[in-house]
Structure formats: structure tokens, C-alpha cells
Scaffold this motif. Structure first.
Motif, PDB file in Angstrom:
ATOM      1  N   UNK A 173       0.751  -1.129   0.060  1.00  0.00           N
ATOM      2  CA  UNK A 173      -0.123  -0.013  -0.250  1.00  0.00           C
ATOM      3  C   UNK A 173       0.880   1.198  -0.065  1.00  0.00           C
ATOM      4  N   UNK A 174       0.251   2.294  -0.221  1.00  0.00           N
ATOM      5  CA  UNK A 174       0.948   3.643  -0.113  1.00  0.00           C
ATOM      6  C   UNK A 174       1.397   3.941   1.310  1.00  0.00           C
ATOM      7  N   UNK A 175       0.615   3.766   2.090  1.00  0.00           N
ATOM      8  CA  UNK A 175       0.995   3.939   3.400  1.00  0.00           C
ATOM      9  C   UNK A 175       2.180   3.215   3.771  1.00  0.00           C
ATOM     10  N   UNK A 176       2.386   1.838   3.432  1.00  0.00           N
ATOM     11  CA  UNK A 176       3.619   1.246   3.581  1.00  0.00           C
ATOM     12  C   UNK A 176       4.937   1.655   3.047  1.00  0.00           C
ATOM     13  N   UNK A 177       4.615   2.195   1.914  1.00  0.00           N
ATOM     14  CA  UNK A 177       5.581   2.707   1.104  1.00  0.00           C
ATOM     15  C   UNK A 177       6.256   3.989   1.834  1.00  0.00           C
ATOM     16  N   UNK A 178       5.379   4.922   2.163  1.00  0.00           N
ATOM     17  CA  UNK A 178       5.698   6.094   2.910  1.00  0.00           C
ATOM     18  C   UNK A 178       6.295   5.690   4.495  1.00  0.00           C
ATOM     19  N   UNK A 179       6.002   4.740   5.100  1.00  0.00           N
ATOM     20  CA  UNK A 179       6.422   4.337   6.277  1.00  0.00           C
ATOM     21  C   UNK A 179       7.753   3.714   5.962  1.00  0.00           C
ATOM     22  N   UNK A 180       8.044   3.159   4.878  1.00  0.00           N
ATOM     23  CA  UNK A 180       9.438   2.873   4.482  1.00  0.00           C
ATOM     24  C   UNK A 180      10.375   3.844   4.411  1.00  0.00           C
ATOM     25  N   UNK A 181       9.778   4.949   3.653  1.00  0.00           N
ATOM     26  CA  UNK A 181      10.673   6.274   3.565  1.00  0.00           C
ATOM     27  C   UNK A 181      10.907   6.948   4.723  1.00  0.00           C
ATOM     28  N   UNK A 182      10.059   6.811   5.784  1.00  0.00           N
ATOM     29  CA  UNK A 182      10.514   7.624   7.089  1.00  0.00           C
ATOM     30  C   UNK A 182      11.408   6.443   7.980  1.00  0.00           C
ATOM     31  N   UNK A 183      11.291   5.294   7.881  1.00  0.00           N
ATOM     32  CA  UNK A 183      12.217   4.431   8.600  1.00  0.00           C
ATOM     33  C   UNK A 183      13.621   4.646   8.019  1.00  0.00           C
ATOM     34  N   UNK A 184      13.650   4.392   6.665  1.00  0.00           N
ATOM     35  CA  UNK A 184      15.121   4.515   5.902  1.00  0.00           C
ATOM     36  C   UNK A 184      15.834   5.804   5.585  1.00  0.00           C
ATOM     37  N   UNK A 185      14.691   7.136   5.797  1.00  0.00           N
ATOM     38  CA  UNK A 185      15.375   8.122   5.101  1.00  0.00           C
ATOM     39  C   UNK A 185      15.298   8.335   3.548  1.00  0.00           C
ATOM     40  N   UNK A 186      14.917   7.086   2.884  1.00  0.00           N
ATOM     41  CA  UNK A 186      15.188   7.119   1.457  1.00  0.00           C
ATOM     42  C   UNK A 186      13.869   7.832   0.637  1.00  0.00           C
ATOM     43  N   UNK A 187      13.983   8.499  -0.432  1.00  0.00           N
ATOM     44  CA  UNK A 187      12.905   9.050  -1.111  1.00  0.00           C
ATOM     45  C   UNK A 187      12.225   7.888  -1.707  1.00  0.00           C
ATOM     46  N   UNK A 188      11.009   8.151  -2.087  1.00  0.00           N
ATOM     47  CA  UNK A 188      10.283   7.119  -2.790  1.00  0.00           C
ATOM     48  C   UNK A 188      10.739   6.445  -4.016  1.00  0.00           C
ATOM     49  N   UNK A 189      11.721   7.436  -4.915  1.00  0.00           N
ATOM     50  CA  UNK A 189      12.521   6.908  -5.767  1.00  0.00           C
ATOM     51  C   UNK A 189      13.441   6.072  -5.464  1.00  0.00           C
ATOM     52  N   UNK A 190      14.183   6.490  -4.405  1.00  0.00           N
ATOM     53  CA  UNK A 190      15.362   5.688  -3.872  1.00  0.00           C
ATOM     54  C   UNK A 190      14.937   4.319  -3.412  1.00  0.00           C
ATOM     55  N   UNK A 191      13.756   4.253  -2.761  1.00  0.00           N
ATOM     56  CA  UNK A 191      13.185   2.724  -2.352  1.00  0.00           C
ATOM     57  C   UNK A 191      12.999   1.807  -3.486  1.00  0.00           C
ATOM     58  N   UNK A 192      12.478   2.512  -4.603  1.00  0.00           N
ATOM     59  CA  UNK A 192      12.204   1.955  -5.566  1.00  0.00           C
ATOM     60  C   UNK A 192      13.240   1.354  -6.617  1.00  0.00           C
ATOM     61  N   UNK A 193      14.566   2.162  -6.445  1.00  0.00           N
ATOM     62  CA  UNK A 193      15.646   1.910  -7.172  1.00  0.00           C
ATOM     63  C   UNK A 193      16.240   0.759  -6.249  1.00  0.00           C
ATOM     64  N   UNK A 194      16.190   0.737  -4.767  1.00  0.00           N
ATOM     65  CA  UNK A 194      16.847  -0.456  -4.442  1.00  0.00           C
ATOM     66  C   UNK A 194      16.118  -1.690  -4.661  1.00  0.00           C
ATOM     67  N   UNK A 195      14.780  -1.692  -4.962  1.00  0.00           N
ATOM     68  CA  UNK A 195      13.971  -2.677  -4.955  1.00  0.00           C
ATOM     69  C   UNK A 195      14.298  -3.315  -6.570  1.00  0.00           C
ATOM     70  N   UNK A 196      14.575  -2.344  -7.482  1.00  0.00           N
ATOM     71  CA  UNK A 196      14.907  -2.819  -8.797  1.00  0.00           C
ATOM     72  C   UNK A 196      16.076  -3.206  -8.987  1.00  0.00           C
ATOM     73  N   UNK A 197      17.301  -2.839  -8.099  1.00  0.00           N
ATOM     74  CA  UNK A 197      18.326  -3.424  -8.142  1.00  0.00           C
ATOM     75  C   UNK A 197      18.462  -4.727  -7.594  1.00  0.00           C
ATOM     76  N   UNK A 198      17.443  -5.310  -6.929  1.00  0.00           N
ATOM     77  CA  UNK A 198      17.490  -6.701  -6.488  1.00  0.00           C
ATOM     78  C   UNK A 198      17.095  -7.672  -7.775  1.00  0.00           C
ATOM     79  N   UNK A 199      16.497  -6.928  -8.530  1.00  0.00           N
ATOM     80  CA  UNK A 199      16.018  -7.640  -9.876  1.00  0.00           C
ATOM     81  C   UNK A 199      16.949  -7.824 -11.286  1.00  0.00           C
ATOM     82  N   UNK A 200      17.682  -6.649 -11.315  1.00  0.00           N
ATOM     83  CA  UNK A 200      18.749  -6.197 -12.350  1.00  0.00           C
ATOM     84  C   UNK A 200      19.683  -5.204 -11.862  1.00  0.00           C
TER      85      UNK A 200
END
Length: 299
Positions: A173-200
Motif C-alpha cells: 500500500x502507499x501508506x506502507x511505502x511512506x512508512x519505509x521512506x520514514x524509517x530508511x530516510x530514502x525517497x520514494x524513488x530511492x526505495x524503488x531503485x533499491x528494489x529494482x536493483x534486486x532484480x537487475x
């Protein structure tokens, strides 16, 4: 969430991800399986059955064309959209397809594609079955695929196309994504990039995104500059993007008050290009009727 951005923003031929892109991918997947075993050399006929929604609106959405091109090994992302209509017409007249571009067999869409409008399979409304026959007419392989939307293809209700590689930041959910951003200090794009790097690799990610952007950009340009007055089909719906493009361009003022109109123009241009399938409406050339054998030799 392990679904890649490059899966969400996939490049594919219009007019429909479920009726065109999915069936083309399913057809290619089927002949690829045939090539692995028993081998394409054993195949003499392929019969395709379209069920439910694919059968009801398949002709209007180019499902029959997509299936034929998929059997020949074309991919929705790389198929030459400027040549698809001419190719399909030639294949129809010559009654031949070349499986994966290497093994020609006789194929007449009127005979070998069956539209079962009154039959809906339990797995999904968009279903299609491929059956390959050998020298003696016996069934060599028969597989059913479901085009479940967005260009995704499933082999059955229990298969989840979103069940990809594990990623460091799972969310649904969007709320879970925002919670991850707060916990890690990453932006939304930063979170998504780290997820993408797990695939390619990062290079693959950035090149893939650039490729998607270029496809979007070219689609907008083609829609705005189209010389076709109407969209393909019996309804003869007029294209509106070229006229709007001309009107906005003549203003010469791209201030903030115009932003909404430009966004609307770009969306309209893409919608019209998608509806046109980029090529389904081209004039059919005159092709002499011939058998499959001379066609396979000349090409």
C-alpha cells in the motif's frame, strides 16, 4: 512489492494490453516451448482457440493478428508496428506462418483460429488455447494461457505473475511505502531503485527506463503529427490530437495556464495511437495467392 517498474510500464503494440500484447506473448511462449521439445520440425499444424472476451472483441482489438505474429516469434516490444498489417495480410493470403521465423507451416486464420464467443474458461475471461499437430494429425502439445491484463500472461488461476524476486523493501500500500521512506530516510524513488536493483543491474534499470521514456515520447509525437484523419475501424472516429496540437502550437505561449491543455493533448495523442494499434489500419497490398512452400523459399 516485487513487481518491477519495467513490468508496470511495459512497451507493447496497441490497441490493448490484454487483447493484443498478452496474446502475442502467449503465442510466442507456446512455440518457444515447442522448440524446446519435441522440436518445431515435428509440427505440421497449429490451431488456436480464443475464448470469452478475446473471442467477442478479438477481431476489433487485433487479437488474431497478434497471435499470428507471436507464432512467428515477434515480441510486442520490438515488433515493427509499421509493417504488421501488411505482414498479416500476406500471411493470410498465402496461408502460411513461419514458427519462430524458422519453420514454415500451412496456416489459414479462417480455419486455424476459432472464436468461441459463447465459451468462457473458469480461469479468466481472456483465455486462449494453442494445439500443435504432427505429421499424422495427432496432438503433440496443447496449452492454455490467460491474458490477465497489463500484458501479463498466466498459465492458470494459481500462477501469480507478480511473484517476482525478493526485494529489500516489501510493501503493498502507499501508506506502507511512506512508512519505509520514514524509517530508511530514502525517497520514494530511492526505495524503488533499491528494489529494482534486486532484480537487475543499475545499468539495466536506467537503460530500461530511458527506453520506456523514448517509447512514450515517440508515441506522443506520432499521435500529434499523424496524417490519418480517422481512427481505424467501422465507426470512423476522427482523430483529434493533430488539430489540438496545431491549435496549441499556434498560440506560442506555453505558460502555466496552458499546462492542463498540453497534458490533455499528450494523453489524447497516446490514446489515439494506442487505439490505432500503430499499424492495423494501413491499406492492404495486393498479394497473389500462393501455397506455403514457395513462400517459405522466397523469404
Amino acid at each position: 512489492m516485487s513487481l518491477s517498474t519495467l513490468d508496470v510500464f511495459s512497451i507493447g503494440i496497441g490497441p490493448s494490453s490484454s487483447h493484443t500484447v498478452g496474446p502475442m506473448r502467449a503465442a510466442k511462449a507456446f512455440v518457444t516451448e515447442l522448440a524446446r521439445g519435441p522440436g518445431l520440425g515435428e509440427i505440421r499444424r497449429v490451431h488456436v482457440e480464443l475464448f470469452g472476451s478475446l473471442a467477442a472483441t478479438g477481431r476489433g482489438h487485433g487479437t488474431d493478428r497478434a497471435v499470428v505474429l507471436g507464432l512467428e516469434g515477434d515480441d510486442p516490444e520490438t515488433v515493427d508496428t509499421g509493417a504488421t498489417e501488411d505482414r498479416f495480410h500476406r500471411l493470410t493470403v498465402r496461408r502460411c506462418v513461419t514458427l519462430l521465423g524458422t519453420h514454415p507451416i500451412e496456416f489459414d486464420p479462417d480455419r486455424d483460429i476459432t472464436f468461441r464467443r459463447s465459451v468462457e474458461l473458469p480461469g479468466h475471461p481472456n483465455a486462449l488455447t494453442f494445439t500443435a499437430h504432427g505429421h499424422d494429425g495427432a496432438v503433440i502439445r496443447s496449452d492454455t494461457y490467460y491474458s490477465i491484463g497489463g500484458g501479463f500472461v498466466s498459465r492458470g488461476p494459481g500462477e501469480d505473475p507478480e511473484d517476482g524476486a525478493p526485494v529489500p523493501h516489501e510493501f503493498s500500500t502507499a501508506n506502507e511505502l511512506l512508512s519505509i521512506c520514514r524509517e530508511t530516510g530514502l525517497s520514494i524513488s530511492g526505495v524503488m531503485l533499491e528494489n529494482e536493483l534486486a532484480m537487475r543491474s543499475e545499468t539495466q534499470v536506467r537503460e530500461g527506463i530511458a527506453r520506456v521514456w523514448q517509447a512514450m515520447r515517440q508515441c506522443v509525437i506520432r499521435g500529434c503529427e499523424s496524417g490519418e484523419a480517422v481512427l481505424p475501424g467501422r465507426l470512423r472516429v476522427p482523430r483529434r490530437a493533430p488539430a489540438l496540437w496545431s491549435t496549441l502550437s499556434e498560440r506560442g505561449d506555453r505558460g502555466r495556464h496552458d499546462a492542463g491543455e498540453w497534458v490533455a493533448l499528450f494523453a489524447l495523442a497516446v490514446n489515439e495511437e494506442n487505439a490505432a494499434g500503430a499499424a492495423w489500419s494501413r491499406r492492404r497490398p495486393t498479394v497473389p495467392r500462393a501455397s506455403c512452400r514457395p513462400y517459405s523459399i522466397t523469404t
